[in-house]
Design an enzyme around this catalytic site. Structure first.
Site, PDB file in Angstrom:
ATOM      1  N   ARG A   1    -111.913 -65.052 -25.918  1.00  0.00           N
ATOM      2  CA  ARG A   1    -110.583 -65.634 -26.121  1.00  0.00           C
ATOM      3  C   ARG A   1    -109.731 -64.817 -27.094  1.00  0.00           C
ATOM      4  O   ARG A   1    -108.541 -65.057 -27.257  1.00  0.00           O
ATOM      5  CB  ARG A   1    -110.708 -67.061 -26.656  1.00  0.00           C
ATOM      6  CG  ARG A   1    -111.436 -68.004 -25.728  1.00  0.00           C
ATOM      7  CD  ARG A   1    -111.576 -69.368 -26.368  1.00  0.00           C
ATOM      8  NE  ARG A   1    -110.300 -69.993 -26.563  1.00  0.00           N
ATOM      9  CZ  ARG A   1    -109.684 -70.765 -25.683  1.00  0.00           C
ATOM     10  NH1 ARG A   1    -110.245 -71.003 -24.526  1.00  0.00           N
ATOM     11  NH2 ARG A   1    -108.509 -71.284 -25.939  1.00  0.00           N
TER      12      ARG A   1
ATOM     13  N   TRP B   1    -106.765 -63.750 -31.759  1.00  0.00           N
ATOM     14  CA  TRP B   1    -105.937 -62.861 -30.930  1.00  0.00           C
ATOM     15  C   TRP B   1    -104.551 -62.974 -31.554  1.00  0.00           C
ATOM     16  O   TRP B   1    -103.887 -64.006 -31.442  1.00  0.00           O
ATOM     17  CB  TRP B   1    -105.927 -63.356 -29.482  1.00  0.00           C
ATOM     18  CG  TRP B   1    -105.162 -62.490 -28.545  1.00  0.00           C
ATOM     19  CD1 TRP B   1    -105.622 -61.385 -27.891  1.00  0.00           C
ATOM     20  CD2 TRP B   1    -103.794 -62.643 -28.123  1.00  0.00           C
ATOM     21  NE1 TRP B   1    -104.628 -60.849 -27.103  1.00  0.00           N
ATOM     22  CE2 TRP B   1    -103.498 -61.599 -27.222  1.00  0.00           C
ATOM     23  CE3 TRP B   1    -102.783 -63.561 -28.424  1.00  0.00           C
ATOM     24  CZ2 TRP B   1    -102.259 -61.448 -26.621  1.00  0.00           C
ATOM     25  CZ3 TRP B   1    -101.542 -63.410 -27.821  1.00  0.00           C
ATOM     26  CH2 TRP B   1    -101.288 -62.364 -26.930  1.00  0.00           C
TER      27      TRP B   1
ATOM     28  N   ASN C   1    -105.415 -72.362 -33.135  1.00  0.00           N
ATOM     29  CA  ASN C   1    -105.116 -71.640 -31.880  1.00  0.00           C
ATOM     30  C   ASN C   1    -103.781 -72.174 -31.385  1.00  0.00           C
ATOM     31  O   ASN C   1    -103.637 -73.380 -31.195  1.00  0.00           O
ATOM     32  CB  ASN C   1    -106.249 -71.943 -30.887  1.00  0.00           C
ATOM     33  CG  ASN C   1    -105.912 -71.495 -29.477  1.00  0.00           C
ATOM     34  OD1 ASN C   1    -105.133 -70.579 -29.278  1.00  0.00           O
ATOM     35  ND2 ASN C   1    -106.512 -72.146 -28.501  1.00  0.00           N
ATOM     36  N   GLY C   2    -102.805 -71.282 -31.217  1.00  0.00           N
ATOM     37  CA  GLY C   2    -101.486 -71.735 -30.759  1.00  0.00           C
ATOM     38  C   GLY C   2    -100.397 -71.051 -31.570  1.00  0.00           C
ATOM     39  O   GLY C   2    -100.657 -70.066 -32.264  1.00  0.00           O
TER      40      GLY C   2
ATOM     41  N   GLU D   1    -103.243 -56.371  -7.321  1.00  0.00           N
ATOM     42  CA  GLU D   1    -104.427 -56.805  -8.068  1.00  0.00           C
ATOM     43  C   GLU D   1    -105.321 -55.608  -8.418  1.00  0.00           C
ATOM     44  O   GLU D   1    -105.845 -55.518  -9.525  1.00  0.00           O
ATOM     45  CB  GLU D   1    -105.184 -57.863  -7.237  1.00  0.00           C
ATOM     46  CG  GLU D   1    -106.494 -58.350  -7.826  1.00  0.00           C
ATOM     47  CD  GLU D   1    -106.376 -59.047  -9.173  1.00  0.00           C
ATOM     48  OE1 GLU D   1    -105.248 -59.311  -9.636  1.00  0.00           O
ATOM     49  OE2 GLU D   1    -107.426 -59.292  -9.793  1.00  0.00           O
TER      50      GLU D   1
ATOM     51  N   GLU E   1    -105.907 -52.955 -16.867  1.00  0.00           N
ATOM     52  CA  GLU E   1    -106.361 -53.777 -17.988  1.00  0.00           C
ATOM     53  C   GLU E   1    -107.698 -53.333 -18.553  1.00  0.00           C
ATOM     54  O   GLU E   1    -107.937 -53.521 -19.742  1.00  0.00           O
ATOM     55  CB  GLU E   1    -106.355 -55.268 -17.646  1.00  0.00           C
ATOM     56  CG  GLU E   1    -107.349 -55.693 -16.624  1.00  0.00           C
ATOM     57  CD  GLU E   1    -107.234 -57.181 -16.301  1.00  0.00           C
ATOM     58  OE1 GLU E   1    -106.954 -57.983 -17.189  1.00  0.00           O
ATOM     59  OE2 GLU E   1    -107.448 -57.530 -15.132  1.00  0.00           O
TER      60      GLU E   1
ATOM     61  N   HIS F   1     -89.068 -45.310  -0.960  1.00  0.00           N
ATOM     62  CA  HIS F   1     -87.811 -45.661  -1.627  1.00  0.00           C
ATOM     63  C   HIS F   1     -87.852 -45.332  -3.123  1.00  0.00           C
ATOM     64  O   HIS F   1     -87.049 -45.864  -3.887  1.00  0.00           O
ATOM     65  CB  HIS F   1     -87.497 -47.141  -1.418  1.00  0.00           C
ATOM     66  CG  HIS F   1     -87.313 -47.481   0.032  1.00  0.00           C
ATOM     67  ND1 HIS F   1     -86.220 -47.074   0.749  1.00  0.00           N
ATOM     68  CD2 HIS F   1     -88.113 -48.143   0.906  1.00  0.00           C
ATOM     69  CE1 HIS F   1     -86.333 -47.498   2.002  1.00  0.00           C
ATOM     70  NE2 HIS F   1     -87.475 -48.141   2.123  1.00  0.00           N
TER      71      HIS F   1
ATOM     72  N   LYS G   1    -108.889 -63.792 -22.764  1.00  0.00           N
ATOM     73  CA  LYS G   1    -109.155 -64.408 -21.466  1.00  0.00           C
ATOM     74  C   LYS G   1    -108.191 -65.549 -21.161  1.00  0.00           C
ATOM     75  O   LYS G   1    -107.692 -65.672 -20.059  1.00  0.00           O
ATOM     76  CB  LYS G   1    -110.595 -64.920 -21.464  1.00  0.00           C
ATOM     77  CG  LYS G   1    -111.025 -65.598 -20.181  1.00  0.00           C
ATOM     78  CD  LYS G   1    -111.318 -64.576 -19.117  1.00  0.00           C
ATOM     79  CE  LYS G   1    -111.659 -65.195 -17.786  1.00  0.00           C
ATOM     80  NZ  LYS G   1    -111.398 -64.235 -16.700  1.00  0.00           N
TER      81      LYS G   1
HETATM   82  C1  F6R Z   1    -106.299 -60.456 -15.203  1.00  0.00           C
HETATM   83  C2  F6R Z   1    -106.359 -61.772 -15.802  1.00  0.00           C
HETATM   84  C3  F6R Z   1    -105.079 -62.454 -16.165  1.00  0.00           C
HETATM   85  C4  F6R Z   1    -105.149 -63.943 -15.771  1.00  0.00           C
HETATM   86  C5  F6R Z   1    -103.899 -64.700 -16.267  1.00  0.00           C
HETATM   87  C6  F6R Z   1    -103.894 -66.156 -15.798  1.00  0.00           C
HETATM   88  O1  F6R Z   1    -107.566 -59.974 -14.885  1.00  0.00           O
HETATM   89  O2  F6R Z   1    -107.418 -62.310 -16.015  1.00  0.00           O
HETATM   90  O3  F6R Z   1    -103.988 -61.825 -15.588  1.00  0.00           O
HETATM   91  O4  F6R Z   1    -105.259 -64.025 -14.374  1.00  0.00           O
HETATM   92  O5  F6R Z   1    -103.849 -64.657 -17.664  1.00  0.00           O
HETATM   93  O6  F6R Z   1    -105.026 -66.835 -16.244  1.00  0.00           O
HETATM   94  P1  F6R Z   1    -105.485 -68.202 -15.595  1.00  0.00           P
HETATM   95  O7  F6R Z   1    -105.908 -67.935 -14.197  1.00  0.00           O
HETATM   96  O8  F6R Z   1    -106.621 -68.682 -16.459  1.00  0.00           O
HETATM   97  O9  F6R Z   1    -104.302 -69.127 -15.628  1.00  0.00           O
END
Ligand code: F6R
Length: 591
Positions: free
Chosen positions: A27, A74, A100-101, A464, A471, A487, A586
């Protein structure tokens, strides 16, 4: 996006807190700290860097105590330094807060508190909470926390302890998740169940504006307006094994290889192959209500947004209902049009993404029916949506989302019953060829730019694939619809530009081959993802990775897998920290 853990019971809290932090490290991982209450009072230890650095510090100083809180950060406000690491304390060193927030009105609050004589030592918004609680503290911590939170705007999941009201942890949430694990005479408070599951599978999820007081005697839940609320104890069906690496070098690789099984879990009980239909019990909609849908808006972020795009193509093609896919962060602020008949689908692995949650709430506020496609059971989006689908992909720990993507797409594709059943076996076949992807990764790992091109259902896959590479390997990569290349992006192509084409034999196949020729003519290097048996493509590409044939709309479930592996092996080759890429977290629980 910051992880919090707290423990109260009869054991030494330090190893329990550290273990919890390690589980929550995905996280956020730029700094960490603990605050313990013991005979010496309040002991706070913090360190910049990963949890291992904090662990080293604690191994040296060995603080002990049966009650404590901890945090892995984070950074939002203030650089990731030791001083800015949580927990934060008040002027007297009585109160410690892990948060957290984001406290949105912290500038105003801080100014007022400074005028009242409070001394701030950090650049964080969180320190404001510690001083605000100090201001209202008259010997009872929960009363002071409640009073303080009534002045706060923004989002928080907090854990608070006080030397002068020992024996308890106070937790509260608004917008950031908080869960309590219930064991025998010991209680764990955490941002999510992965930090709790080692101790118990009995949990209580806090809702927004709720507080909890944890003591060795039990827990007491109230609102921040101090009204008592009784909460249901829920059973979590995860076990420890699911959140371990199980012999894989990284969680990401484990999760890529888990996809045949995670997809089987997504589909289990939902395919009525004989009738050629599927069952989605959680939608909470009658057939008449389903028939009355005139428009669908899918809202999500990141990888989930890419899954949503494939959902758009699928629903439009198969159900002939217009669909729009909106970045959640944009949707909520642009006065969206939601007429009767519009259904909003929020797609989120974690179910806690702040932007997606806010978009979903905005849609609800405007009277729309909202469905969730979530992985984490009990998550806020799952609980607040009117119905939806759990993808049952199991815990996803690697920061780069992989198995959640394929399960989200499968959930959105449940209209294609029969063909879906064959997908897990086909993914197994692709995974068996992982070594070929590894060899290509080795050859291209030193390039600094990549282009990913696809059309139709493979366009979101191109996005994707590029996102995965960016990342975890920090290589600049862009995804484009293959036909858009001429283009503009074609100007980038020369012998140093690898171009990944997703070129399966669907309706746009010939056109994509033409785009490949255009790249070849400019000496770009081509890596093609192609349908098994297509030998022609090998005459145009430098490398070909084959995937089994499948019905066009389901191609993304297969074509994404070699791209996940490619990103993974390139990142490993470049010695990047695959499971904890820099600057990321995450679960993004701040806007
Ligand atoms: C990329 C990744 C992020 C999440 C995004 C949404 O690999 O993990 O782009 O997809 O932060 O997260 P969720 O799906 O938990 O809402």
């Amino acid at each position: 996006m910051c992880g919090i853990v707290g423990y109260v019971g009869s054991q030494d809290s330090v190893p329990i807190l550290l273990e919890g932090l390690r589980r929550l490290e995905y996280r956020g991982y730029d700094s960490a700290g603990v605050a313990i209450l013991n005979g010496q009072g309040l002991v706070v230890q913090k360190a910049a860097g990963k949890i291992a650095v904090l662990e080293g510090l604690l191994n040296g100083s060995k603080p002990r105590g049966t009650l404590g809180i901890a945090h892995t950060r984070w950074a939002t406000h203030g650089e990731p330094t030791t001083v800015n690491a949580h927990p934060h304390v008040d002027c007297k060193g009585n109160i410690a807060v892990a948060h957290n927030g984001i406290i949105e009105n912290y500038v105003t609050l801080r100014k007022k508190l400074e005028e009242e004589g409070h001394r701030f030592t950090t650049d964080t918004d969180t320190e404001t909470i510690a001083h605000l609680i100090e201001k209202y503290f008259e010997g009872n911590l929960e009363r002071a926390v409640a009073a303080a939170l009534r002045h706060v705007t923004g989002t928080y999941g907090i854990a608070v302890i006080a030397r002068d009201d020992p024996g308890k942890i106070v937790g509260a949430r608004h917008g950031s998740p908080l869960v309590v694990g219930i064991c025998d005479s010991e209680y764990v408070l955490a941002s999510d169940v992965s930090a709790i599951i080692r101790h118990t599978n009995q949990v209580v999820y806090l809702d927004d504006e709720e507080m909890v007081v944890l003591t060795p005697q039990g827990i007491h839940t109230t609102t921040i307006r101090e009204e008592t609320v009784s909460k249901r104890v829920e059973t979590v069906d995860w076990d420890l094994e699911k959140i371990e690496k199980a012999g894989y070098a990284h969680f990401m690789l484990k999760e890529i290889f888990e996809q045949p099984q995670s997809l089987r879990n997504t589909l289990r009980g939902r395919l009525l192959a004989e009738e050629g239909t599927s069952r989605l019990g959680g939608l909470n909609m009658s057939p008449a209500e389903l028939r009355a849908i005139t428009r669908v808006v899918i809202t999500a972020c990141g990888t989930s947004w890419h899954a949503g795009m494939i959902g758009e193509y699928l629903i439009e093609e198969l159900a002939r209902i217009p669909v729009e896919v909106e970045y959640a962060s944009e949707f909520r602020y642009r006065n969206p049009i939601l007429e009767p008949g519009t259904v909003v689908i929020a797609v989120s692995q974690s179910g806690e993404t702040a932007d997606t949650l806010a978009a979903m709430r905005e849609a609800k506020r405007r009277g729309a029916r909202v469905l969730g496609v979530c992985n984490v059971v009990g998550s806020t989006i799952a609980r607040e949506s009117g119905g939806g689908v759990y993808i049952h992909a199991g815990p996803e720990i690697g920061v780069a989302s992989t198995k959640a993507f394929t399960s989200q797409v499968a959930a959105l594709a449940l209209e294609l019953t029969r063909e879906l059943e064959s997908i897990p076996d086909k993914i197994e076949r692709i995974l068996a060829g992982a070594d070929k992807v590894k060899a290509i990764a080795r050859a291209y790992a030193r390039h600094n730019n990549f282009l990913y091109l696809g059309r139709g259902y493979n366009f979101p896959v191109a996005l994707e694939g590029a996102l995965k590479l960016k990342e975890i390997s920090y290589i600049h990569a862009e995804g484009y619809p293959a036909a858009e290349m001429k283009h503009g992006p074609i100007a980038l192509i020369d012998e140093n530009m690898p171009v990944v084409f997703i070129c399966t034999q669907d309706s746009a196949y010939e056109k994509v081959l033409n785009n490949m020729e255009e790249v070849r003519a400019r000496r770009g290097k081509i890596i093609a993802i192609a349908s098994e048996g297509d030998e022609h493509v090998a005459t145009k590409a430098d490398h070909v990775l084959y995937i089994p044939r499948v019905l066009g709309p389901l191609t993304p479930l297969l074509s994404v897998v070699p791209l996940q592996l490619l990103a993974y092996y390139i990142a490993v080759e470049r010695k990047c920290d695959v499971d904890q890429p820099r600057n990321l977290a995450k679960s993004v629980t701040v806007e």
